[in-house]
Scaffold this active site. Structure first.
Site, PDB file in Angstrom:
ATOM      1  N   CYS A   1       0.813  -1.229   0.000  1.00 20.57           N
ATOM      2  CA  CYS A   1       0.000   0.000   0.000  1.00 20.57           C
ATOM      3  C   CYS A   1       0.844   1.275   0.000  1.00 20.57           C
ATOM      4  O   CYS A   1       0.616   2.183  -0.801  1.00 20.57           O
ATOM      5  CB  CYS A   1      -0.974  -0.014   1.172  1.00 20.57           C
TER       6      CYS A   1
ATOM      7  N   HIS B   1      -2.450   1.198   6.816  1.00 22.58           N
ATOM      8  CA  HIS B   1      -2.900   1.120   5.421  1.00 22.58           C
ATOM      9  C   HIS B   1      -3.134   2.526   4.874  1.00 22.58           C
ATOM     10  O   HIS B   1      -3.478   3.452   5.616  1.00 22.58           O
ATOM     11  CB  HIS B   1      -4.178   0.297   5.308  1.00 22.58           C
TER      12      HIS B   1
ATOM     13  N   HIS C   1      -5.940   1.754  -4.238  1.00 27.56           N
ATOM     14  CA  HIS C   1      -5.022   1.252  -3.212  1.00 27.56           C
ATOM     15  C   HIS C   1      -4.613  -0.181  -3.535  1.00 27.56           C
ATOM     16  O   HIS C   1      -5.227  -0.860  -4.355  1.00 27.56           O
ATOM     17  CB  HIS C   1      -5.656   1.327  -1.820  1.00 27.56           C
TER      18      HIS C   1
END
Length: 392
Positions: A304, A352, A364
């Site tokens: 990520c 994240h 993402h």
């Protein structure tokens, strides 16, 4: 890049932060599952589908958190190795200079000894490995010419500098060893969590996998609905702001410089930011379909934070490697004030991150086993959204 962020208040999503809670994406799925006919645990002792789904979600979350720790340790290890290489080169250069100074001293000593201009003690001093002990002997220093004294001083200087660099290199090697241990620990943790998740999923029957997929679709539909609601709210806010600006212009007054501030940021990004954000988004969009691989920074795969770093690099903006560091770069804004290109961070441990696209959507790299994709920022529920940061 200068940071304009204020200290984090204990606020709500309206201020760009969520109040710390224990809820996770898994809790959202549990709420959905509880409405199904098989919500009650089976009598045979086998974990229920909801328990498996929650456990798998938790394992993926833990793996992603460990991935960010791995990324940080890897970055530190790389920097430390580069530093050690530089120190070794410096030590080599210092040693060469020291040897040259020593050779010059030896030449002086040999000449003095042959002509009788120096006593054996002087020759011993000039040829010794460590002449520092003799430097304070004024009667000996008085016998040396200006050039010889300069050679002695140069030797002493080079020797001291070389020893200092060697000590610094030894300390850096110890730090490198510690970073490598952290790297291996984080790597082992990621692999262990992923193996556990795969093992749990492999135990599901075909019917259970189909039901799990159906639950996931329900979650995605709910996330899309909430994204649409956010898009409407943002559109209404933008319209109201435009009307206010138009009214101020008509009355002859100048709009307030810098716009309103959500939690430390301008509500309207500059044209320069918009241009950079478009480049970052274009890059991120081009990566859709590439696999999530923990520790990866492209070009074939990403985790990520590797994706967000690469996307903004394409726009000419340098971001740190990990989510923990990226969240501290730029300006924090409210969720309602989020603009395309902003970074959306998730979970209490900030493990994240995604790139906001507008209309409640982001791009993402979701988790191990998944691919880079465009998805609602509510993919795991509203409670997991941590903060929004404008990185440039």
């Amino acid at each position: 890049m200068a940071s304009h962020r204020k200290s984090r208040p204990a606020g709500s999503l309206g201020a760009g932060f969520r109040t710390p809670v224990l809820a996770t994406a898994a809790l959202t799925s549990v709420a959905v599952l509880s409405q199904t006919a098989d919500a009650a645990p089976p009598a045979d002792g086998k974990p229920s589908l909801e328990e498996v789904e929650k456990k798998v979600d938790d394992l993926y979350r833990q793996a992603e958190s460990a991935t960010e720790k791995y990324d940080a340790a890897k970055e530190q290890t790389t920097k430390q190795r580069t530093h050690i290489d530089s120190l070794r080169e410096e030590v080599a250069r210092r040693t060469a200079r020291m040897n040259k100074a020593r050779e010059e001293l030896g030449t002086f000593a040999a000449a003095q000894y042959r002509t009788g201009a120096a006593t054996p003690d002087t020759a011993t001093f000039l040829l010794a490995d460590s002449p520092q002990d003799y430097f304070d002997q004024s009667q000996l220093m008085n016998r040396l010419t200006t050039r010889q004294k300069s050679a002695v001083d140069d030797y002493a200087t080079q020797q001291a500098a070389t020893m200092k660099k060697r000590q610094e290199a030894a300390k850096s090697l110890q730090t490198l060893s510690e970073s490598q241990n952290e790297l291996q620990t984080a790597k082992a943790t990621v692999q262990k969590k992923l193996a556990s998740a795969r093992r749990l999923l492999s135990q599901l029957t075909a019917e259970e996998k189909a039901r799990l997929a159906a639950i996931e679709r329900q979650k995605q539909e709910e996330a899309a609905r909430k994204a649409a609601e956010l898009a409407k709210q943002q559109a209404a806010a933008a319209k109201e702001q435009a009307q206010q600006a138009s009214g101020s212009s008509t009355s002859g007054s100048s709009p307030t410089s810098g716009g309103s501030s959500g939690s430390g940021g301008s509500s309207t990004p500059s044209g320069t930011y918009t241009t950079k954000a478009e480049k970052a988004i274009a890059f991120a969009r081009a990566q859709i379909g590439k696999p999530y691989v923990w520790g990866a920074t492209g070009p074939g795969s990403y985790d990520c934070s590797g994706l967000t770093q690469a996307a903004w690099k394409a726009a000419g903006v340098s971001l740190p490697r990990t989510t923990y560091a990226q969240v501290d770069v730029g300006t924090t804004v409210s969720l309602a004030d989020a603009r395309p290109g902003d970074l959306i961070f998730f979970y209490d441990d900030i493990s994240h991150v995604g790139i906001y696209m507008g209309n409640g959507m982001m791009i993402h790299a979701p988790k191990p086993g998944a691919y880079v994709r465009e998805e609602s920022i509510y993919y795991g529920g509203e409670s997991i959204i941590h903060s929004v940061v404008r990185p440039a």
